[in-house]
Design a protein around this motif. Structure first.
Motif: not given
Length: 291
Positions: A244-246, A230-231, A256-258
């Motif tokens: 969130f920080h990642f 998972s992310v 782009a987001s993870p």
């Protein structure tokens, strides 16, 4: 197009007693000679070159040369005679180097060992493979391995110390690629925080903390592409305080987001931000040699 070679009769090893000599003789083909033990001097015209274990010599057709082997102890070297029907993109042979010093990590050293291993089982298939491998060896010998003189082995001493410390920190415990403070990195590098920051910005255009973060993000990008984690689990594995920080730091580096990056199905290079920042030698040490 790569070069094409034809090896005359495979790869062999010659053993000499102390004080032996060979030549002068005139070559009618190309010859690779790599020293296995002992030493020698190679003479050709005005050239008088020392040969030691790890030295790879390439002699060319028409050369009139002579070997004088170690005067005090036995000597052994491997050799291969070959022709070059096609040079491919290689320059003219008179521009080729005569010797290269091989290190244990050098791909040419690995090819030499493989050629010796191949020679144990002669046959048509082995001969064809030897042609391919000597062609690769010639290409690397002439053009040099692609990571040029400023290779992954060429990091400054203070960066080497820093890398050793980061690797140790990442291997300890759960293997989390945690963040390290500037003070901890400077202590590991044995320089002041300000001096370490200046050295990094001069070489990599980013500070040491930002450089290590980009490498951690590259590790995360690979996990997003090549795992079912998972992310949140990727975030934890790569040492970020929370998802969130990642996500915020990852989006800043990769655009782009993870989740969006993962959905792209591996279309992007995980190392692209690292390459863009000039950090590939550092990333190579931390990611490829930290297994």
């Amino acid at each position: 197009m790569t070069c094409r070679v034809v090896v005359r009769f495979g790869v062999a090893v010659a053993h000499y007693p102390p004080k032996a000599t060979y030549g002068p003789r005139v070559l009618d083909d190309f010859e690779f000679v790599w020293m296995l033990s002992g030493s020698a001097r190679w003479e050709c015209g005005d050239l008088d070159l020392p040969l030691r274990p790890g030295t790879l010599l390439l002699a060319r057709p028409g050369m009139r040369h002579r070997f004088a082997w170690d005067p005090r102890r036995p000597t052994a070297h491997a050799y291969a005679h070959f022709s070059v029907p096609s040079r491919g993109l290689l320059p003219a042979p008179d521009t080729w180097p005569l010797t290269r010093a091989l290190t244990p990590a050098d791909p040419m050293a690995a090819l030499c060992r493989y050629l010796l291993w191949l020679s144990r089982t002669p046959g048509p298939a082995t001969a064809e493979r030897a042609n391919d491998m000597v062609g690769c060896l010639l290409d690397l010998f002439v053009a040099g391995p692609l990571p040029s003189d400023e290779s992954v082995d060429g990091l400054p001493e203070h960066v080497e110390r820093l890398v050793d410390h980061v690797q140790s920190a990442w291997r300890s415990g759960s293997g989390e690629a945690r963040a390290l403070s500037l003070a901890e990195l400077a202590t590991a590098a044995r320089v002041s925080s300000g001096h370490l920051s200046r050295l990094f910005r001069e070489r990599f255009a980013v500070g040491p903390v930002a450089a290590i973060e980009l490498v951690r993000l590259a590790r995360a990008a690979t996990l997003l592409q090549r795992s079912n984690l998972s992310v949140g689990a990727v975030s934890e594995s790569c040492g970020f305080a929370n998802p969130f920080h990642f996500s915020r730091r990852f989006s800043s580096a990769y655009g782009a987001s993870p989740r969006a990056y993962r959905a792209a199905s591996g279309e992007a290079d995980p190392l692209e931000p690292v390459v863009r920042a000039g950090l590939l030698p550092l990333a190579h040490r931390l990611l490829l040699e930290d297994a």
